[in-house]
Write a protein that holds these residues in place. Structure first.
Motif, PDB file in Angstrom:
ATOM      1  N   ILE A 185      29.016  72.362 -25.615  1.00  0.00           N
ATOM      2  CA  ILE A 185      28.666  72.677 -24.223  1.00  0.00           C
ATOM      3  C   ILE A 185      29.879  73.350 -23.597  1.00  0.00           C
ATOM      4  O   ILE A 185      30.919  72.721 -23.386  1.00  0.00           O
ATOM      5  N   VAL A 186      29.742  74.627 -23.314  1.00  0.00           N
ATOM      6  CA  VAL A 186      30.844  75.407 -22.755  1.00  0.00           C
ATOM      7  C   VAL A 186      30.823  75.309 -21.228  1.00  0.00           C
ATOM      8  O   VAL A 186      29.762  75.334 -20.608  1.00  0.00           O
ATOM      9  N   THR A 187      32.004  75.194 -20.656  1.00  0.00           N
ATOM     10  CA  THR A 187      32.143  75.208 -19.204  1.00  0.00           C
ATOM     11  C   THR A 187      32.861  76.468 -18.778  1.00  0.00           C
ATOM     12  O   THR A 187      33.888  76.831 -19.360  1.00  0.00           O
ATOM     13  N   MET A 188      32.303  77.154 -17.787  1.00  0.00           N
ATOM     14  CA  MET A 188      33.014  78.244 -17.118  1.00  0.00           C
ATOM     15  C   MET A 188      33.165  77.832 -15.662  1.00  0.00           C
ATOM     16  O   MET A 188      32.188  77.554 -14.976  1.00  0.00           O
ATOM     17  N   GLY A 204      31.191  75.924 -11.013  1.00  0.00           N
ATOM     18  CA  GLY A 204      31.143  76.144 -12.452  1.00  0.00           C
ATOM     19  C   GLY A 204      29.757  75.954 -13.026  1.00  0.00           C
ATOM     20  O   GLY A 204      28.849  75.430 -12.366  1.00  0.00           O
ATOM     21  N   VAL A 205      29.603  76.386 -14.272  1.00  0.00           N
ATOM     22  CA  VAL A 205      28.350  76.282 -14.997  1.00  0.00           C
ATOM     23  C   VAL A 205      28.629  75.717 -16.377  1.00  0.00           C
ATOM     24  O   VAL A 205      29.555  76.161 -17.068  1.00  0.00           O
ATOM     25  N   ASP A 206      27.837  74.721 -16.770  1.00  0.00           N
ATOM     26  CA  ASP A 206      27.870  74.183 -18.130  1.00  0.00           C
ATOM     27  C   ASP A 206      26.644  74.709 -18.869  1.00  0.00           C
ATOM     28  O   ASP A 206      25.531  74.696 -18.318  1.00  0.00           O
ATOM     29  N   VAL A 207      26.842  75.108 -20.126  1.00  0.00           N
ATOM     30  CA  VAL A 207      25.728  75.668 -20.886  1.00  0.00           C
ATOM     31  C   VAL A 207      26.041  75.564 -22.374  1.00  0.00           C
ATOM     32  O   VAL A 207      27.216  75.625 -22.772  1.00  0.00           O
ATOM     33  N   PRO A 208      25.017  75.386 -23.229  1.00  0.00           N
ATOM     34  CA  PRO A 208      25.265  75.457 -24.669  1.00  0.00           C
ATOM     35  C   PRO A 208      25.875  76.809 -25.027  1.00  0.00           C
ATOM     36  O   PRO A 208      25.491  77.839 -24.466  1.00  0.00           O
ATOM     37  N   VAL A 209      26.814  76.815 -25.954  1.00  0.00           N
ATOM     38  CA  VAL A 209      27.551  78.037 -26.269  1.00  0.00           C
ATOM     39  C   VAL A 209      26.622  79.156 -26.727  1.00  0.00           C
ATOM     40  O   VAL A 209      26.893  80.337 -26.502  1.00  0.00           O
ATOM     41  N   VAL A 262      38.250  79.892 -15.656  1.00  0.00           N
ATOM     42  CA  VAL A 262      38.617  79.122 -16.836  1.00  0.00           C
ATOM     43  C   VAL A 262      37.357  78.897 -17.662  1.00  0.00           C
ATOM     44  O   VAL A 262      36.326  78.477 -17.127  1.00  0.00           O
ATOM     45  N   VAL A 263      37.436  79.196 -18.957  1.00  0.00           N
ATOM     46  CA  VAL A 263      36.325  78.952 -19.873  1.00  0.00           C
ATOM     47  C   VAL A 263      36.823  78.018 -20.956  1.00  0.00           C
ATOM     48  O   VAL A 263      37.862  78.266 -21.577  1.00  0.00           O
ATOM     49  N   ALA A 264      36.097  76.916 -21.181  1.00  0.00           N
ATOM     50  CA  ALA A 264      36.528  75.909 -22.145  1.00  0.00           C
ATOM     51  C   ALA A 264      35.367  75.505 -23.035  1.00  0.00           C
ATOM     52  O   ALA A 264      34.228  75.403 -22.588  1.00  0.00           O
ATOM     53  N   GLY A 265      35.662  75.257 -24.305  1.00  0.00           N
ATOM     54  CA  GLY A 265      34.655  74.848 -25.272  1.00  0.00           C
ATOM     55  C   GLY A 265      34.984  75.414 -26.641  1.00  0.00           C
ATOM     56  O   GLY A 265      35.991  76.097 -26.824  1.00  0.00           O
ATOM     57  N   ALA A 316      34.822  69.578 -22.051  1.00  0.00           N
ATOM     58  CA  ALA A 316      35.236  70.921 -21.652  1.00  0.00           C
ATOM     59  C   ALA A 316      35.277  71.044 -20.136  1.00  0.00           C
ATOM     60  O   ALA A 316      36.143  71.720 -19.578  1.00  0.00           O
ATOM     61  N   GLY A 317      34.345  70.382 -19.455  1.00  0.00           N
ATOM     62  CA  GLY A 317      34.309  70.452 -17.995  1.00  0.00           C
ATOM     63  C   GLY A 317      35.542  69.871 -17.364  1.00  0.00           C
ATOM     64  O   GLY A 317      36.098  70.435 -16.416  1.00  0.00           O
ATOM     65  N   ALA A 318      36.012  68.725 -17.868  1.00  0.00           N
ATOM     66  CA  ALA A 318      37.206  68.087 -17.311  1.00  0.00           C
ATOM     67  C   ALA A 318      38.433  68.961 -17.530  1.00  0.00           C
ATOM     68  O   ALA A 318      39.277  69.100 -16.637  1.00  0.00           O
ATOM     69  N   VAL A 319      38.535  69.563 -18.713  1.00  0.00           N
ATOM     70  CA  VAL A 319      39.687  70.419 -19.002  1.00  0.00           C
ATOM     71  C   VAL A 319      39.661  71.669 -18.137  1.00  0.00           C
ATOM     72  O   VAL A 319      40.674  72.076 -17.560  1.00  0.00           O
ATOM     73  N   ALA A 320      38.494  72.303 -18.037  1.00  0.00           N
ATOM     74  CA  ALA A 320      38.389  73.521 -17.227  1.00  0.00           C
ATOM     75  C   ALA A 320      38.757  73.248 -15.785  1.00  0.00           C
ATOM     76  O   ALA A 320      39.470  74.037 -15.141  1.00  0.00           O
ATOM     77  N   HIS A 321      38.283  72.135 -15.245  1.00  0.00           N
ATOM     78  CA  HIS A 321      38.581  71.810 -13.843  1.00  0.00           C
ATOM     79  C   HIS A 321      40.067  71.571 -13.646  1.00  0.00           C
ATOM     80  O   HIS A 321      40.654  72.049 -12.667  1.00  0.00           O
TER      81      HIS A 321
END
Length: 416
Positions: A6-9, A70-75, A171-174, A332-337
């Motif tokens: 799950i990628v977070t932008m 932000g948006v969370d979504v499957p990669v 920031v994009v994480a995943g 990924a959401g916690a890291v991106a934030h």
């Protein structure tokens, strides 16, 4: 982040609470909460349906340093989600009906807070700590009076001025994010100017204790706060460990006395939180009404004690803080934030790693900034400001007997 499918932008925007016009407190959060309700290309429920069809979700918050969306979504659905995200950034509708619904929700939230002792104690402490009218002294969601001033027109004006690429960070994480195509974000090209936030200054006048009267309260909720240094200060790691040893764990001094020995509370917490310039230390707890004044006095005695923290106390607090840190950043959401917040503050994205390494090296007495030095020099014994919520007819005279003259207010006073 291998394994994070799950990628977070997330985008950190230069839209802090302090950028809200006076009398329109709550505007920054209103825009964040309403932005995904509708866009020009996807009016009404169509935008939510488009997001749901690809398994994407939107979230955001407004704070003292800026707004985060932000948006969370499957990669595998990243491209489609990124396109919708940019569409939201460029053409969110902020429609009258959507704004009205969110304003009603804000009013309901304030009404709920007026019945919540810990929230009222926090507001009281903030008003004792910060100058009258300071944004830091007011609820994030706004006040009873400012929420009535909010409107769709005001929301659109704030959005146009502050939701810009000026001062923003993406920031994009995943897993596999280095291979993703981010060119779609070039379509977000709104320009603007940076907000100008002055360094917060704590209050030098006014009451030391504000007591919010709730005649039906079943306990006394307490918040004890003071301002201190921030993340750039070399003593910040040691100060965090000091807070842990004083009140951040169940084995800490405050908990050993107030919870274990006295039996006055189920637990007390103590944290050091960074602000955009400086920091804020908070002690929080709830106590039986009949011992509420004693608890305040005893907590202040412990916080200002001349008895140094011992090696075992410091080691336990340090190991606990460093040991649980990875749990804060397991998504990924916690890291991106966190990365977005660090960049907003002018810090390096790997600042957390350096901070934890510095904490791991702290000790009770050794080093340039020992834990005891941080406690003694970075926390002012006379700087504590206190908010209490409970039955004033019992708490006010009990506090006075212990040398604390409290200003008594009602819930509406701290929420207006």
């Amino acid at each position: 982040m291998p394994g994070q499918q799950i990628v977070t932008m997330e985008i950190g925007l230069d839209a802090p609470l302090g950028a809200e016009p006076a009398g329109f407190e709550g505007l920054a959060g209103l825009v964040v909460r309403t932005a995904d309700e509708s866009t020009n290309q996807h009016p009404g429920a169509a935008f939510a349906e488009a997001m749901e069809s690809i398994g994407a979700s939107y979230d955001g918050s407004a704070g003292l340093t800026g707004s985060h969306v932000g948006v969370d979504v499957p990669v595998t659905r990243f491209d489609a989600a990124a396109t919708l995200f940019v569409e939201l950034l460029n053409t969110t509708s902020l429609a009258e009906d959507d704004i009205a619904r969110q304003i009603d929700a804000a009013r309901a939230s304030l009404a709920q807070s007026s019945q919540h002792g810990s929230a009222l104690a926090g507001m009281a402490a903030a008003q004792a700590l910060w100058p009258v009218g300071s944004r830091l002294s007011l609820p994030t969601i706004g006040t009873l009076s400012s929420v009535d001033n909010l409107s769709a027109a005001a929301a659109r004006e704030f959005w146009a001025a502050r939701w810009t690429i000026c001062g923003a960070v993406l920031v994009v994480a995943g897993e596999g994010v280095e291979d993703l195509d981010l060119s779609v974000f070039e379509g977000w090209n709104t320009s603007g100017s940076r907000s100008h936030m002055s360094a917060p200054q704590s209050r030098l006048d006014g009451p030391r204790i504000i007591l919010v009267d709730r005649p039906d309260a079943v306990q006394a909720d307490v918040r004890i706060q003071q301002t201190t240094v921030g993340r750039r200060h070399p003593g910040w790691p040691a100060l965090n460990v000091a807070c842990g040893a004083l009140g951040g764990t169940f084995g800490s001094r405050l908990n050993q006395v107030l919870r274990e020995e006295k039996g006055w509370s189920y637990g007390v917490g103590m944290t050091a939180r960074p602000l955009y310039d400086g920091g804020l230390v908070t002690v929080a707890g709830a106590f039986r009404t009949e011992v509420g004044a004693d608890a305040v006095a005893e907590a202040l005695r412990i916080l200002t004690s001349t008895d140094d923290l011992q090696a075992d106390e410091v080691n336990d607090a340090r190991d606990h803080s460093v040991g649980i840190a990875p749990l804060q950043y397991d998504t990924a959401g916690a890291v991106a934030h966190q990365v977005a917040a660090l960049v907003e503050a002018g810090l390096a994205p790997n600042w957390v790693d350096d901070h934890l390494a510095a904490m791991a090296l702290t000790s009770a007495h050794d080093g340039e900034w020992s834990v005891n030095r941080a406690w003694r020099e970075l926390l002012n014994p006379d700087g504590w400001r206190i908010g209490v919520c409970g039955r004033a007819d019992e708490l006010a005279p009990a506090l006075a007997e212990r040398g604390f003259e409290a200003v008594v207010v009602n819930p509406t006073d701290v929420m207006s």
